[in-house]
Design a protein around this motif. Structure first.
Motif, mmCIF file in Angstrom:
data_model
loop_
_atom_site.group_PDB
_atom_site.id
_atom_site.type_symbol
_atom_site.label_atom_id
_atom_site.label_comp_id
_atom_site.label_asym_id
_atom_site.label_seq_id
_atom_site.Cartn_x
_atom_site.Cartn_y
_atom_site.Cartn_z
ATOM 1 N N GLN A 216 0.822 -1.214 0.000
ATOM 2 C CA GLN A 216 0.000 0.000 0.000
ATOM 3 C C GLN A 216 0.853 1.260 0.000
ATOM 4 O O GLN A 216 0.504 2.254 -0.648
ATOM 5 N N GLU A 217 1.983 1.234 0.727
ATOM 6 C CA GLU A 217 2.792 2.443 0.894
ATOM 7 C C GLU A 217 4.003 2.512 -0.023
ATOM 8 O O GLU A 217 4.649 3.547 -0.097
ATOM 9 N N LYS A 218 4.313 1.434 -0.729
ATOM 10 C CA LYS A 218 5.553 1.393 -1.529
ATOM 11 C C LYS A 218 5.522 2.410 -2.667
ATOM 12 O O LYS A 218 6.475 3.172 -2.856
ATOM 13 N N LYS A 219 4.465 2.387 -3.469
ATOM 14 C CA LYS A 219 4.265 3.357 -4.553
ATOM 15 C C LYS A 219 5.466 3.437 -5.491
ATOM 16 O O LYS A 219 5.944 4.516 -5.849
#
Length: 561
Positions: A282-285
């Motif tokens: 979700q946070e890697k982007k």
């Protein structure tokens, strides 16, 4: 006859009233003289020089003595630099930061072939050094472009249980030209603060304070952090993880570390790993993901658990399982960032060298004794005194192996100390008057580590001393924990030993509500006094959750299990 032009009359105009313009004299070539001769004033001048003007400063020179274009350029540069230092000191600070950033980014991993087990650059010159590969094998792998599948000789020994150190300059670690220093490993991580990455920070729940990396922002910079608590499967049986999660979040808030979320995990049982994977995705982007933590916190084991769980849905992670970092009890197993192709949607996963902390027990004992500091099974508290004894702690000293000594100066009759740490480390209790002689004769024999008389002779002893005055507010809950960096913790219970006589008035025994202890450890091992960690069956009865407003609850990081 030729025609003559008519005579034109002469036209005259009035003369202007302005003075006539000065006509320049014709230029005559003269031989050039040396600069000293040109600059010297003429001795036979007909008239004295004109007085200096009071309206403008004197010129730097005229004619041949005038400054050249180069002189004027240098003058302007010097004036601009002086003005920048005086008027804009932040510019100099900005240049300093830019220079520091360039130096840090130079530490970023290059395209050099490295051992996939420890991250050390592959080499064929020095056999005893990390990264060594047999020259014939190296050339063969290089010819077939398979250097990323090579395991160095040191990692092969580590995989078979050998304790091969590679970090010199810390306590019992041997040193040499083939060893790297802890400072060099820190330098290898300096580029991280300038990268756009996602940081996964690992903390060992057994050594929470010692492995926390209080200055993690020095490495992570402004990058977002996911906090992962490892080895929760080692906590005592019947521990309520709701209490543990709240305790961890409260500690993180007090340390003023801004994190996205907190995850309680076990790399052995794979508990909580799925939640970490979901948070990373979700946070890697599209950014790279770096696993960061102190030495021996369990980074390589966590990566193995991560790849194993991801392999069910991600073929890239399944392929990466074949060449994963080596796991061992040696601090400094990983010697360089190890790149792992673990994500199908872009971005790399990096295992990083452990940050070596000088205040942990692993920094002072011999390499062969390191496995004794790592718990292999679920912790069980060792209580002193036990429930079936009537021995009081006041006036006694307790030795936790040869690494910790606690002198009980003043305590309640039913005060109990409960030790949580590796089962291999034995606890002995003697009168304080005999403690010095007992330690001198038994260190290396009964009190191990250090193990053996030979290591005991070179042992510096317990030179770090800290006096603790512990104030207790309630008798039905632990007063505090005494955490020993790199080892475990001791729970201090004012009335932990059950009373045989229910009519005893415990509160009237000491009206000032204090316990006096003196703790001895090796230098520079640190001692932390903290709120008690709620472990065990009865912890959920005495643990109190913080009362928070809706705004405070919203700002606190959420924990997952």
């Amino acid at each position: 006859m030729p025609m003559l032009s008519p005579h034109l009359p002469f036209l005259s105009f009035p003369k202007p009233l302005v003075p006539p313009l000065a006509v320049p004299k014709p230029h005559t070539h003269r031989p050039l003289l040396p600069s000293r001769a040109r600059a010297a004033p003429s001795s036979n001048a007909a008239s004295p020089p004109p007085p200096p003007s009071t309206s403008s400063p004197p010129p730097d020179g005229v004619g041949p003595a005038a400054p050249t274009r180069g002189d004027r350029f240098i003058g302007r540069q010097l004036a601009a630099e002086a003005a920048a230092r005086v008027l804009a000191p932040e510019d100099a600070e900005r240049r300093r930061r830019r220079k520091e950033k360039r130096r840090a980014l130079a530490q970023k991993p290059s395209g050099l072939a490295s051992c996939y087990g420890c991250g050390a650059p592959l080499q064929t010159a020095e056999e005893g050094a990390p990264g060594y590969v047999d020259p014939a094998a190296y050339e063969l792998k290089k010819r077939h472009r398979q250097l990323r599948t090579v395991l160095c000789g040191r990692c092969k020994l580590l995989s078979h249980g050998h304790m091969v150190t590679a970090v010199g300059g810390h306590g019992g670690y041997p040193g040499g030209k083939q060893f790297v220093s802890a400072e060099e490993l820190r330098e290898k991580l300096s580029y991280l603060r300038h990268e756009k990455a996602l940081i996964v920070k690992l903390v060992d729940i057994v050594d929470f304070n010692g492995s926390f990396l209080a200055r993690v922002r020095d490495f992570a910079g402004a990058n977002p952090i996911i906090l992962v608590i490892t080895k929760v499967d080692l906590l005592p049986r019947d521990t309520d993880l709701n209490c543990i999660g709240d305790w961890v979040v409260e500690s993180v808030v007090k340390k003023k570390l801004n994190v996205l979320s907190v995850h309680l995990t076990s790399s052995k049982s794979l508990v909580g790993i799925t939640g970490v994977i979901s948070e990373i995705q979700q946070e890697k982007k599209g950014r790279d993901v770096y696993i960061l933590g102190s030495a021996n916190v369990g980074k390589s084991a966590f990566i193995s658990a991560l790849l194993k769980t991801m392999a069910y849905k991600d073929p890239v992670a399944a392929a990466a399982q074949k060449y994963k970092p080596i796991q061992s009890a040696v601090p400094g197993t990983t010697l360089g960032p190890i790149q792992i192709d673990a994500f199908l949607g872009g971005g790399k996963l990096y295992d990083t060298p452990g940050v070596h902390l000088h205040h942990r027990q692993a920094a002072v004992i011999h390499a062969d004794d390191l496995p004794s500091l790592a718990p292999q099974s679920r912790l069980r508290g060792q209580c002193f005194p036990a429930n079936d004894t009537d021995v009081e702690l006041s006036g006694n000293s307790l030795f936790w192996a040869g690494l910790v000594r606690i002198d009980v100066v003043k305590a309640l009759p039913r005060t109990r100390l409960t030790f949580y740490g590796p089962k291999k480390l034995k606890i002995n209790m003697v009168p304080t008057t005999e403690a010095d002689q007992f330690y001198k004769s038994e260190v290396g024999v009964t009190l191990t580590p250090p193990t053996g008389k030979e290591r005991a002779e070179g042992w510096a002893g317990l030179e770090g001393v800290r006096e603790l005055n512990i104030i207790y507010e309630e008798l039905n809950r632990p007063a505090c924990d005494i955490a020993i960096s790199g080892l475990g913790w001791i729970s201090v219970e004012p009335s932990g030993v059950p009373s045989i006589n229910p009519d005893d008035n415990v509160e009237g025994e000491y009206d000032n509500g204090e316990l006096h202890l003196t703790v001895h450890v090796p230098k520079p091992v640190e001692i932390f006094v903290r709120l008690p960690l709620p472990v065990g069956k009865t912890a959920s009865q005495w643990y109190r959750y913080q009362e928070l407003t809706e705004e405070e609850e919203e700002l606190r990081p959420k924990w997952h299990y």
